[in-house]
Design a protein around this motif. Sequence first.
Motif: not given
Length: 232
Positions: A59-80
Motif C-alpha cells: 500500500l505504501l509503495a503503491k502510493r509512492l510510485v503513484s505520486e512520483v510517476l503521476a500514475a493512478p494507484t490502481n494501475n501500479v503493481e509491486i511484484l516479486p
Amino acid sequence: MHTTFSSIAPGRVHRWGGAALVVARRPDLHRAPLLSPAEQCVVRALPAWRQAEWLAGRLLAKRLVSEVLAAPTNNVEILPRDDGSPYVVVSGSPMPAVNVSISHTAHHIAAALAPEPVGVDLCETVSAAAVRRVADHILSPGERSVFDTDVGADRPEAMAAAWALKEAAVKADRSGLFGSAPRRMVILGLRPPVLSGRRRAMVWQAGDAVLALVLAYPCHAATQPRTSRMPL
C-alpha cells in the motif's frame, strides 16, 4: 529527547540523493490496497502472519510510485522477482528504470524509489541487543571502532544503524545478509554514514526505529552518463 540521527517525518514523501522515500506508522496503513490478480496470487501464497505486513508495504509503495510517476494507484503493481526483490509495473508494463525497496518493523513501514538500485531498511532500537549478539557475523573490528568514534558503540542507535545500513546495502545489491555479502559492504562512517564502493547512504530516526537508505551504482555507471526518466 536527544537523537543521534535527524528525525524523518512520517506520512510524506522525502527526497534525498535522487531517491524518493516515505515512512509511515503501521496503524496509519490499515486500509488494504487494491491488488491486481498477480499480486493476489502472491499474497495468498504467504503465511497468515506475513500477509498483513506485506499488504501494508505494498500500500505504501503503491502510493509512492503513484505520486512520483503521476500514475493512478490502481494501475501500479509491486511484484516479486525470482530472488524476492520487488519491481514496479505500471499499467501492465514493467518499469526497469524504477527501482523500489520496502521495509517493515512492528511499528513502521518504509518504501523508497530511485533510478539506481536502492535499498531501504528499518531497525528498531529495542533490537540493538539482538544485533550485538550477531555483530561478529556482519561487522568487522574496524567497523565497531568507527561506531565508537562517531556515536558510541554502546548506544542502541549505533547497533540499529549498523544493521539497517547493512540490510539496506544488500537489498540495493540484491544479495542477502547470509554469507560473505555483508562483510564486503564496509561501513566507513556512521555520522554521516559512509559505505565502501559506489554506494551512498543516509540514516534517520523514525520514531523508535532507525531508517537507512542506500543507493548503489552499477559498475558501468562510472563510464556512462547517468540518465533517468524518473521525475525526481
